[in-house]
Scaffold this motif. Structure first.
Motif, mmCIF file in Angstrom:
data_model
loop_
_atom_site.group_PDB
_atom_site.id
_atom_site.type_symbol
_atom_site.label_atom_id
_atom_site.label_comp_id
_atom_site.label_asym_id
_atom_site.label_seq_id
_atom_site.Cartn_x
_atom_site.Cartn_y
_atom_site.Cartn_z
ATOM 1 N N CYS A 427 0.865 -1.190 0.000
ATOM 2 C CA CYS A 427 0.000 0.000 0.000
ATOM 3 C C CYS A 427 0.896 1.232 0.000
ATOM 4 O O CYS A 427 1.901 1.277 0.700
ATOM 5 C CB CYS A 427 -0.876 -0.025 1.251
ATOM 6 S SG CYS A 427 -1.688 1.547 1.595
ATOM 7 N N ASN A 429 0.294 4.057 1.246
ATOM 8 C CA ASN A 429 0.242 4.731 2.550
ATOM 9 C C ASN A 429 0.876 3.887 3.649
ATOM 10 O O ASN A 429 1.599 4.391 4.494
ATOM 11 C CB ASN A 429 -1.205 4.986 2.976
ATOM 12 C CG ASN A 429 -1.862 5.989 2.058
ATOM 13 O OD1 ASN A 429 -1.200 6.924 1.593
ATOM 14 N ND2 ASN A 429 -3.123 5.768 1.771
ATOM 15 N N CYS A 430 0.551 2.603 3.658
ATOM 16 C CA CYS A 430 0.910 1.770 4.810
ATOM 17 C C CYS A 430 2.123 0.882 4.563
ATOM 18 O O CYS A 430 2.572 0.189 5.475
ATOM 19 C CB CYS A 430 -0.262 0.909 5.229
ATOM 20 S SG CYS A 430 -1.817 1.802 5.297
ATOM 21 N N CYS A 469 -6.204 -1.968 0.568
ATOM 22 C CA CYS A 469 -5.327 -2.146 1.716
ATOM 23 C C CYS A 469 -6.163 -2.526 2.930
ATOM 24 O O CYS A 469 -7.120 -1.847 3.265
ATOM 25 C CB CYS A 469 -4.567 -0.849 1.988
ATOM 26 S SG CYS A 469 -3.701 -0.900 3.563
ATOM 27 N N CYS A 472 -5.829 0.694 5.540
ATOM 28 C CA CYS A 472 -6.419 2.014 5.303
ATOM 29 C C CYS A 472 -7.543 1.976 4.288
ATOM 30 O O CYS A 472 -8.220 2.976 4.072
ATOM 31 C CB CYS A 472 -5.342 3.005 4.857
ATOM 32 S SG CYS A 472 -4.739 2.673 3.189
HETATM 33 ZN ZN ZN Z 1 -2.855 1.181 3.399
#
Ligand code: ZN
Ligand code: ANZ
Length: 844
Positions: A427, A429-430, A469, A472
């Motif tokens: 991901c 973001n993660c 994800c 998130c």
């Molecule tokens: Zn994520």
């Protein structure tokens, strides 16, 4: 019954055995358990003779243990993921799944035709989601514990095939397929931290007393523990030091240069010539030819302050030790060759105790000796010196003692379709997010375009890689590499403990069945598979799933099935059946006979199990492979040998047929009083006890099936012409034949079962107890009785030892020859001597 028809007998019993479920076993708390396991096959299409041998050995053990009163787990399955399915798909346009399942169907029918006693309710097929979800689950557990990690590393890369190559596929630095120059390419891959278990894997080798020593040696070497020291060499003019690993601190005064790996983090800092560095990075590793590049920088030997040049060298591996070495050309052959090539100095610091080394050196002196030219340490024997220098280095804070293992972490990423998807999501973001357990299994999609080229085909399957994800909820990508298939085979033996529709890790059942008591397979798995399986077992133990440290108590590595090969000048390699009287059946030319070697498709020195079974029957094939050599030795296939095995079984059949009439009637075999028997019946009784004893001991002692079968052959030869006359004779004979069938049954189960029932016995042989023997009766007890009449030897009779004088005299007088000589004359005297001689004096 009149003629031995294996085809009919074998299909009949195979069907009945399956219908009656006699191979199905459950945990019986009251019985001791025995887990007999053969390495499961890759479903390549059809089984070969190597399989037949492997499974026949296992089947004898399983059947024997079952009759010995054990509850025996004997399962079979399929190592069903892997490259050949994918290649077949590319070549023939069939889906790997279809190809695999069709092969499994066919091969399973072949195994059933071999009469193997498997409990098919436990069949494991590793390419099913029900199975591979647990690969994924184990992976997640490893990830949680920090034992699965992602790292970029160098792999062999063929630019023209656009694919990663295994070390074995790189030949002289070129691709085995297209011969282009192989490069080192950096690739992000998933690794399993097997090195965290290196010490335990090594230590526990000592527990594996039931393993062949050669396999243990291979495992120990593979783990490759070595003790040494890490030493810091300050870099001249820089505020930094080069840390090296050495196992020979006693040679530190002989350092004349340093080498670092092309991937060493200092390489770019030390070397200004980027092009040259690039070139050296493309060179082969663990090379024949050692090549290097001088960095222009120097390091300082912390023990004597000498300034030595720092080189970059292709024979130094980044993955071992610190990726940097101190080079001592006088005492390390690799350094020696490098020094000679680049004209670097060679300084002797170890000298043999009793002689001097030649000047100049012709090769490195790598043995032990006495330290010289080594300052205060000079004069110390090298073993002591090692310790003294290491202590000194530690005391002065110049470095520390360390242990290194040759074992590397296990790279499991494969850029392939037909394997277990790695349960990881990326991901933006993660970062790296593991698939939540509840979302397992991550299913391998069906629709895929296979090209055989470098990247994983899953990279182009949008419905697969596009995901959300789990953390998130944003757009994310799945990992598209699949797992090395060795993951599948690292725990399959645990899965067999419960049935297909039960939990994969059924603690109670695992506790009952595991560990495997006898594992049987090829020695080609001496390191990778057997080491990975040991590693996974320890991981599963630490996860609380299995309550033991080692998966396989005893290991038998069976020998290869070999055969000579034939080559025709016109038609190249020929199958054995294409050769007649030493000539090629196509062109009539004389064929060349090659040496006896492992059966292989390329040399066509193979026989097909199906054809053999068709011609001779399964029992013959089993008896031949078991009789031709002890299990751990290579076996030479020979058609005369097969014929011989077949003749033996025909004779067994004929023996029963001859006696068929009365065998079925006579029922009481229990009430035999050995000491009331006539000599011939007594010796028959003794023979069967002896046969039971020998066959049992042969099996118990290292599974010497070849000699066990030889005993059975001897038995048949001895009793073949026996003609029971009295009731007593028949009782004993039937007793002997019954026991003979029990002994024969693990080797040739079909004919044994058939004749067992023909004798009027009920129930299946497999459910009978293995016969026991009486030590006394099993003794070789026949002696020769000599009968003299008027001082001349007239007859010799075999009689049991230890008969009374009265009995001996009776036997002598009853003897046909003696009767003829006496011929009605008056007997004056009969003198028995020590039960061995009878003197008869007659009138006239
Ligand atoms: Zn994520
Ligand atoms: C100096 C020396 C002098 C060495 C000598 C040997 C003999 P094992 O036993 O396999 O652990 N070495 C260390 N790291 C290396 C690397 N990354 N790539 C290639 N070679 C490496 O071998 C340890 C020895 O292998 C070490 O001891 C080092 O050379 C070399 F007379 O140091 B020796």
């Amino acid at each position: 019954l009149s003629n031995y028809d294996p085809g009919e007998i074998e299909t009949k019993w195979q069907k009945i055995w399956l219908e009656q479920k006699i191979f199905e076993v459950n945990e019986e708390k009251s019985k001791p358990k025995f887990y007999c396991l053969e390495m499961f096959p890759y479903p390549s299409g059809r089984i070969h003779m190597g399989h037949v041998r492997n499974y026949a050995i296992g089947d004898v053990i399983a059947r024997y243990k079952r009759m010995k009163g054990f509850s025996v787990l004997h399962p079979m399955g399929w190592d069903a993921f892997g490259l050949p399915a994918e290649n077949a798909a590319i070549k023939h346009g069939v889906h790997p799944a279809k190809w695999t399942y069709e092969n499994i169907d066919y091969m399973k029918s072949q195994l059933i035709k071999l009469g193997l006693s498997y409990d098919w309710r436990r069949e494991v097929t590793t390419c099913t989601p029900e199975y591979y979800r647990w690969n994924q689950w184990i992976f997640l557990k490893l990830y949680e514990k920090g034992l699965a990690y992602r790292k970029s590393s160098f792999v062999n890369w063929c630019p023209s095939c656009a694919t990663v190559l295994a070390n074995e596929q790189v030949i002289d630095g070129t691709c085995w397929r297209c011969e282009s120059q192989v490069e080192q390419k950096e690739l992000e891959q998933w690794f399993l931290r097997i090195t965290a278990y290196a010490e335990e894997l090594l230590q526990d080798c000592d527990k594996l007393t039931g393993w062949p020593e050669k396999v243990l040696t291979m495992q120990r070497n593979w783990i490759g523990k070595s003790e040494g020291v890490e030493v810091d060499f300050p870099i001249d003019g820089m505020n930094d030091a080069l840390r090296i690993f050495t196992t020979r601190p006693d040679t530190i005064f002989g350092v004349t240069f340093m080498c670092i790996s092309p991937e060493h983090p200092f390489a770019e800092r030390l070397c200004e010539d980027r092009e040259a560095l690039k070139r050296i990075r493309r060179l082969q590793r663990e090379p024949e030819i050692k090549e290097g590049l001088f960095t222009g920088k120097y390091a300082i030997n912390p023990l004597n302050g000498e300034k030595v040049p720092i080189w970059i060298a292709n024979f130094v591996l980044m993955e071992y030790g610190t990726g940097a070495i101190m080079s001592v050309p006088a005492h390390d052959q690799r350094d020696f060759e490098f020094a000679v090539r680049y004209g670097l100095p060679i300084k002797v610091v170890i000298k043999p105790v009793d002689k001097d080394l030649p000047e100049p050196l012709k090769e490195a002196y790598e043995e032990q000796g006495v330290m010289v030219n080594s300052g205060a340490f000079s004069g110390l024997p090298s073993a002591e010196g090692k310790k003294a220098v290491a202590d000194y280095i530690e005391d002065k804070g110049l470095g520390k003692k360390t242990v290194n293992y040759r074992l590397r972490d296990w790279g499991i990423s494969r850029q392939r379709y037909w394997g277990t998807p790695i349960p990881i999501i990326y991901c933006d973001n993660c970062g790296i997010v593991p698939v939540p357990e509840k979302d397992l299994p991550v299913i391998l999609p069906e629709n895929v375009n296979l090209t055989g080229k470098g990247e994983s085909p899953l990279k182009y399957v949008e419905e697969f890689y596009k995901t959300r994800c789990p953390r998130c909820g944003g757009d994310a990508r799945r990992e598209t590499d699949t797992m090395d298939t060795f993951v599948d085979s690292s725990w399959y033996f645990v899965r067999y403990c419960s049935l297909q529709d039960e939990e994969a890790f059924h603690k109670e059942k695992i506790k009952y069945w595991m560990p495997v008591d006898q594992y049987i397979g090829g020695v080609e798995h001496a390191v990778l598979h057997l080491l990975y399986a040991r590693f996974f077992t320890k991981v599963l133990r630490d996860l609380g799933i299995v309550p033991f440290d080692e998966p396989f108590q005893r290991l038998l590595t069976q020998g290869m099935v070999c055969m000579e090969s034939y080559r025709c000048p016109e038609h190249d390699w020929l199958f054995p059946k294409e050769v007649k009287d030493g000539k090629c059946i196509h062109c009539g030319k004389h064929v060349q006979t090659g040496r006896v070697e492992k059966m292989s498709k390329s040399k066509k020195n193979i026989v097909d199990p199906d054809e053999m079974i068709e011609t001779y029957g399964t029992d013959t094939v089993r008896v031949f492979t078991l009789f031709a050599a002890p299990p751990e030795k290579d076996l030479e296939w020979s058609s005369q040998g097969v014929e011989g095995a077949h003749r033996f079984l025909k004779r067994v059949y004929a023996l029963f047929y001859k006696n068929h009439g009365w065998l079925k009637e006579e029922t009481h075999t229990e009430s035999i009083d050995p000491f009331s028997l006539q000599p011939s019946a007594f010796s028959l009784l003794s023979l069967i006890h002896r046969t039971i004893k020998r066959v049992t001991l042969d099996i118990e002692k290292e599974y010497q099936f070849n000699t066990a079968i030889a005993r059975l052959m001897e038995f048949v030869n001895e009793v073949y012409n026996y003609e029971p006359k009295t009731n007593e004779d028949r009782k004993v004979f039937k007793f002997a034949l019954k026991n003979f069938l029990l002994l024969l049954s693990p080797f040739a189960p079909h004919i044994a079962e058939e004749l067992w029932h023909e004798m009027g016995e009920k129930g299946f042989i497999l459910n009978e107890s293995w016969p026991s023997y009486d030590e006394e009766l099993a003794k070789e007890q026949m002696i020769e009785l000599v009968v003299q009449i008027n001082g001349k030897v007239r007859s010799k009779i075999m009689i049991p030892q230890g008969l009374s004088d009265e009995e001996v005299v009776k036997i002598a007088l009853d003897d046909e020859k003696v009767k003829q000589w006496i011929n009605g004359k008056e007997i004056l005297k009969v003198i028995p001597v020590k039960g061995k001689l009878v003197n008869i004096v007659v009138k006239g």
